[in-house]
Enzyme design. Sequence first.
Site, short mmCIF file in Angstrom:
data_model
loop_
_atom_site.label_atom_id
_atom_site.label_comp_id
_atom_site.label_asym_id
_atom_site.label_seq_id
_atom_site.Cartn_x
_atom_site.Cartn_y
_atom_site.Cartn_z
N GLY A 1 0.83 -1.21 0.00
CA GLY A 1 0.00 0.00 0.00
C GLY A 1 0.86 1.25 0.00
O GLY A 1 1.83 1.33 0.75
N ARG B 1 1.32 -5.00 -5.69
CA ARG B 1 1.32 -6.25 -4.92
C ARG B 1 1.66 -7.34 -5.93
O ARG B 1 1.17 -7.32 -7.05
CB ARG B 1 -0.05 -6.46 -4.27
N ASP C 1 4.65 -4.56 6.32
CA ASP C 1 5.02 -5.88 6.83
C ASP C 1 5.21 -6.93 5.72
O ASP C 1 6.17 -7.69 5.72
CB ASP C 1 3.86 -6.29 7.76
N THR D 1 3.92 2.93 5.58
CA THR D 1 2.51 2.52 5.59
C THR D 1 1.73 3.49 6.47
O THR D 1 2.23 3.94 7.51
CB THR D 1 2.31 1.09 6.13
N ASP E 1 -0.73 2.70 8.19
CA ASP E 1 -1.39 1.95 9.28
C ASP E 1 -0.65 2.00 10.62
O ASP E 1 -1.22 1.67 11.64
CB ASP E 1 -1.57 0.49 8.87
N ASP F 1 1.49 -0.05 11.75
CA ASP F 1 1.31 -1.39 12.32
C ASP F 1 2.58 -2.24 12.25
O ASP F 1 2.51 -3.47 12.17
CB ASP F 1 0.16 -2.11 11.60
N ARG G 1 -6.06 -1.43 8.66
CA ARG G 1 -6.03 -2.90 8.62
C ARG G 1 -6.35 -3.46 10.01
O ARG G 1 -7.37 -3.11 10.56
CB ARG G 1 -4.68 -3.40 8.09
P1 ADP Z 1 2.52 -4.20 2.74
O1 ADP Z 1 3.98 -4.22 2.42
O2 ADP Z 1 1.94 -2.83 2.65
O3 ADP Z 1 2.23 -4.93 4.02
P2 ADP Z 1 1.52 -6.50 1.26
O4 ADP Z 1 1.25 -7.33 2.46
O5 ADP Z 1 0.50 -6.51 0.18
O6 ADP Z 1 1.75 -4.97 1.57
O7 ADP Z 1 2.91 -7.00 0.65
C1 ADP Z 1 3.48 -6.35 -0.47
C2 ADP Z 1 4.19 -7.36 -1.34
O8 ADP Z 1 5.28 -7.96 -0.61
C3 ADP Z 1 3.37 -8.55 -1.78
O9 ADP Z 1 2.54 -8.27 -2.88
C4 ADP Z 1 4.46 -9.52 -2.18
O10 ADP Z 1 5.01 -9.21 -3.43
C5 ADP Z 1 5.51 -9.26 -1.09
N1 ADP Z 1 5.36 -10.26 -0.03
C6 ADP Z 1 4.39 -10.34 0.91
N2 ADP Z 1 4.54 -11.43 1.69
C7 ADP Z 1 5.63 -12.08 1.23
C8 ADP Z 1 6.31 -13.28 1.60
N3 ADP Z 1 5.89 -14.05 2.61
N4 ADP Z 1 7.42 -13.64 0.89
C9 ADP Z 1 7.85 -12.87 -0.13
N5 ADP Z 1 7.26 -11.74 -0.53
C10 ADP Z 1 6.17 -11.33 0.13
#
Ligand code: ADP
Length: 319
Positions: free
Chosen positions: A11, A72, A103, A125, A127, A129, A171
């Site tokens: 995000g 994403r 995260d 972010t 959030d 969080d 979230r």
């Molecule tokens: P944020 O970083 O804001 O928490 P997301 O949770 O959507 O957003 O994660 C962003 C991107 O990070 C995901 O679309 C993916 O490409 C990568 N990602 C998330 N989880 C994993 C994971 N367990 N292993 C590798 N890459 C990950």
Amino acid sequence: MKKIGVLTSGGDAPGMNAAIRAVVRKAIYHNVEVCGIVAGYTGLISGHFRKLELGSVGDIIHRGGTMLLSARCEEFKTKEGQHKGLQQLKNAGIEGLVVIGGDGSYRGAKALTELGFPCIGVPGTIDNDIGCTQFTIGFDTALNTVIDAIDKIRDTANSHERTFIIEVMGRNAGDIALWSGLAGGAETIIIPEDNDDIRHICARLKKGEERGKKHSIIVVAEGVSSGIELGKEIKQLANIDTRVSVLGHIQRGGSPTAFDRVLASRLGARAVELLLQGKGGRAVGMQNNQVSDHSLDEIFKGNHSIDLNLLTLSKELSI
Ligand code: ADP
């Protein structure tokens, strides 16, 4: 280290641009070349890279969103996707990577570090969080956007003597609701970290009504309930009519506040320093107004803890 990469992922958050700028300028200050990776891990896998020079990050410190675009990318969660990304980094001669995101993005950074490629996370972010940091980049700007909305809604709530429910983002975290509720003088703040019973909330609303309180602001975090559902419950249990306002994506945009710009500048610059010291698998944060850094494992273990004293204070001030 002669060349590093930077990407924004997940995000978007206001202040990501200020963080990119800090990474680029700090690296160039140390005679290190910077490669911008477009659209997060999607661009990493496809090799969508562009060289960032001093001028590439001019005039962006005040802009919301991210000049590198964010995305994403499900493929990067797979070993195959991670190996593809790693190969692209090697092909481009990149030796370290700064990942600006939340995260989920940190998990991608950890995966790459485990493959032997040093990555440093920067918390971007709205959030708030993320573990091991009191503030994330974008949180303060989002808060100010919410407060602006609360102030406007308060005017109409007051004029029409109505109870308003304002649903905010976050979230699973209640930080945006808690801080904006306190700053906006909301009568009720509902967050996932608190177990306030809906019956108790309704009883408080009723009590307020009985002593002549004609309008009220309720801020609810999306992690607890949708505003619409909450409104239905309040109608059913307390027979109070509400108007619902879902603030949505306006909370993600806008020019970053001074606080977020300074935070992004400090954290982005420290991320580069860590890479130049040969470190990886860590993320930067802010503790007691000092820049800190922790291993990604520590960050995943130590959930960001919300300051519940603020909730108590809000209850005391909204009697
Ligand atoms: P944020 O970083 O804001 O928490 P997301 O949770 O959507 O957003 O994660 C962003 C991107 O990070 C995901 O679309 C993916 O490409 C990568 N990602 C998330 N989880 C994993 C994971 N367990 N292993 C590798 N890459 C990950």
